[in-house]
Design an enzyme around this catalytic site. Structure first.
Site, PDB file in Angstrom:
ATOM      1  N   THR A 318       0.836  -1.059   0.098  1.00 49.13           N
ATOM      2  CA  THR A 318       0.154  -0.046   0.035  1.00 49.13           C
ATOM      3  C   THR A 318       1.032   1.277   0.058  1.00 49.13           C
ATOM      4  OG1 THR A 318      -1.556  -1.266   1.392  1.00 49.13           O
ATOM      5  CG2 THR A 318      -1.979   1.153   0.979  1.00 49.13           C
ATOM      6  N   LYS A 402      -2.253  -8.712  11.228  1.00 46.64           N
ATOM      7  CA  LYS A 402      -1.508  -7.540  12.058  1.00 46.64           C
ATOM      8  C   LYS A 402      -1.424  -7.576  13.455  1.00 46.64           C
ATOM      9  CE  LYS A 402      -1.518  -3.998   8.394  1.00 46.64           C
ATOM     10  NZ  LYS A 402       0.047  -3.289   8.408  1.00 46.64           N
TER      11      LYS A 402
END
Length: 471
Positions: A318, A402
């Site tokens: 990203t 995450k």
């Protein structure tokens, strides 16, 4: 313009003498606008000490390294190091310094070769440390090296209270030097070489007495000005913008190590990492217009650049939505993981293959991956809204990757999204978030209906690209 620097402090007076001899060189005097000279002497506790212990050399290493790093920041093009003993660690110092350091032994060796026939006797006045080091033998292997017997008097002439280092250029110091030179003359030496740069301060007085001794500081200065020094070989150093996310950074480094064909530690790639998890979330900015991560990413890249990195890798898909705007303000390249991944697919699967993309909503909405793949000519398939939700849950959910999970709901959700892409015709799938490969640590394919669909790990592709650049 040449910007030449002299490291003072390893011999205060000899460093100043060398600096003066650079300034009065005829080449410099005729072209003064082409030269910028710097002399730097920092406080150094052992400035007037003879070399007795290994610790003395280590202190010189720290001192010369610090001065050289300061020269790097000033854009110096070459460095002179007026200390024979310090040249014993020149090779290890040069590996950590980007500026070429002019070799005093090489300068003296070239001078002797041009004036003295091979096999001749040459006398050398130097310290015990240099005398016992192999540098003299390696640079003057074609000659018969002779040392004076009264080494104690020679050291007294240099380091004693009435010695040259303390500013005494006549009296006992000069007489001790003269005695040593006469002994070498009597042994048939055709030329006498000082292996201590302070001796240059009294060579004119020795010349008046008929001693065939050379002015090593003048030779060193002339050599530095007349010879183009090749840029030193510098081992490739990779800068890693880490923390986006933290686990992906560690995974990326591990893949570099695993794919480096090294047989020992020293053959691995230098890496400097700034693990900066405080960089604002890239997806949150792209999707919800929250804090822009650009400045945080840019400042991290500039610190990596300042650390001497030759290239930068960002193990975050990203984050590449911001790379183009950052790159134009850097002096070193960011190795684009997205482009590298597209090149990998083209090379291994051809351009007719349909590519499925699993990535964050930020990556999908920014079209940063989509545009790169389309530019290469690929048909790209992305999840619908429902299955994109599964991707985001797999990455950011309470039991997502995450948060440290790689199995259970985390894996189930990403497999659902992958199945959707396969049903839509995807023939390969890019794991376009650097945490996603952590869910498939030992798998390079995903199986559906007894068929295998290759999983493309951009982190691994980038790691292999870096290795190929470095070796």
């Amino acid at each position: 313009m040449e910007k030449i620097a002299v490291i003072g402090g390893l011999g205060t007076l000899s460093g100043g003498d060398l600096f003066f001899k650079l300034l009065k060189n005829q080449q410099v005097l005729k072209n003064q606008l082409n030269y910028h000279f710097i002399f730097e002497q920092q406080p150094y506790s052992q400035i007037n000490s003879p070399l007795y212990r290994e610790g003395d050399i280590k202190s010189r290493k720290y001192y010369t390294y610090n001065v050289c790093k300061n020269f790097e920041s000033k854009g110096v093009t070459r460095v002179l190091l007026p200390c024979f003993a310090s040249h014993s660690f020149l090779e290890e110092l040069q590996k950590e310094i980007s500026i070429p350091i002019v070799n005093i032994f090489e300068a003296l060796s070239k001078y002797v070769q041009s004036r003295v026939e091979k096999g001749a006797k040459i006398g050398v006045l130097t310290s015990d440390y240099v005398k016992n080091n192999q540098l003299l033998n390696s640079y003057f292997q074609d000659y018969d090296i002779v040392f004076p017997k009264a080494q104690g008097k020679l050291m007294e002439a240099i380091y004693g209270e009435q010695g040259i280092k303390h500013g005494h250029f006549d009296g006992l110091a000069l007489e001790y030097l003269y005695e040593a030179c006469m002994e070498l003359n009597e042994q048939g030496c055709e030329i006498i070489l000082p292996g201590i740069t302070e001796i240059s301060l009294v060579v004119e007085q020795l010349w008046k007495r008929g001693i065939p001794i050379v002015d090593v500081n003048q030779i060193y200065a002339d050599y530095a000005l007349m010879n183009e020094n090749a840029n030193p070989h510098k081992a490739f150093k990779l800068g890693i913008l880490g923390g986006v996310g933290p686990s992906a950074t560690v995974d990326f480094m591990s893949k570099i190590i695993q794919n480096t064909p090294a047989k020992k530690d020293q053959e691995h790639i230098k890496m400097v990492v700034e693990q900066n998890p405080q960089i604002p979330d890239r997806t949150a900015n792209l999707v919800y217009h929250e804090t822009d991560p650009t400045i945080a990413m840019f400042s991290t890249c500039k610190r990596l650049e300042a650390e001497g990195a030759d290239a930068i890798a960002i193990p975050c898909n990203t984050a590449h939505a911001f790379v183009n705007s950052i790159q134009e303000h850097l002096n070193i390249p960011i190795i684009n993981m997205l482009t590298t991944t597209a090149e990998h697919i083209r090379e291994h699967f051809g351009l007719q293959i349909k590519v499925g993309l699993l990535a964050t909503s930020g990556t999908i909405q920014s079209k940063v991956y989509y545009d790169v793949l389309k530019e290469f000519g690929f048909d790209v398939i992305v999840p619908d809204v429902q299955h994109q939700g599964y991707v985001m849950e797999s990455i950011y959910g309470n039991d997502g990757v995450k948060a440290g999970y790689t199995d259970g709901n985390c894996r189930d959700n990403i497999v659902k999204a992958a199945d959707f892409l396969i049903d839509k015709g995807a023939e390969v799938i890019i794991l376009g978030c650097t945490e996603l490969p952590l869910i498939f640590p030992n798998e390079s394919d995903i199986i559906k209906d007894c068929g295998k669909i290759p999983l493309i790990d951009p982190t691994l592709v980038l790691a292999k690209k870096i290795v190929s650049m470095a070796i």
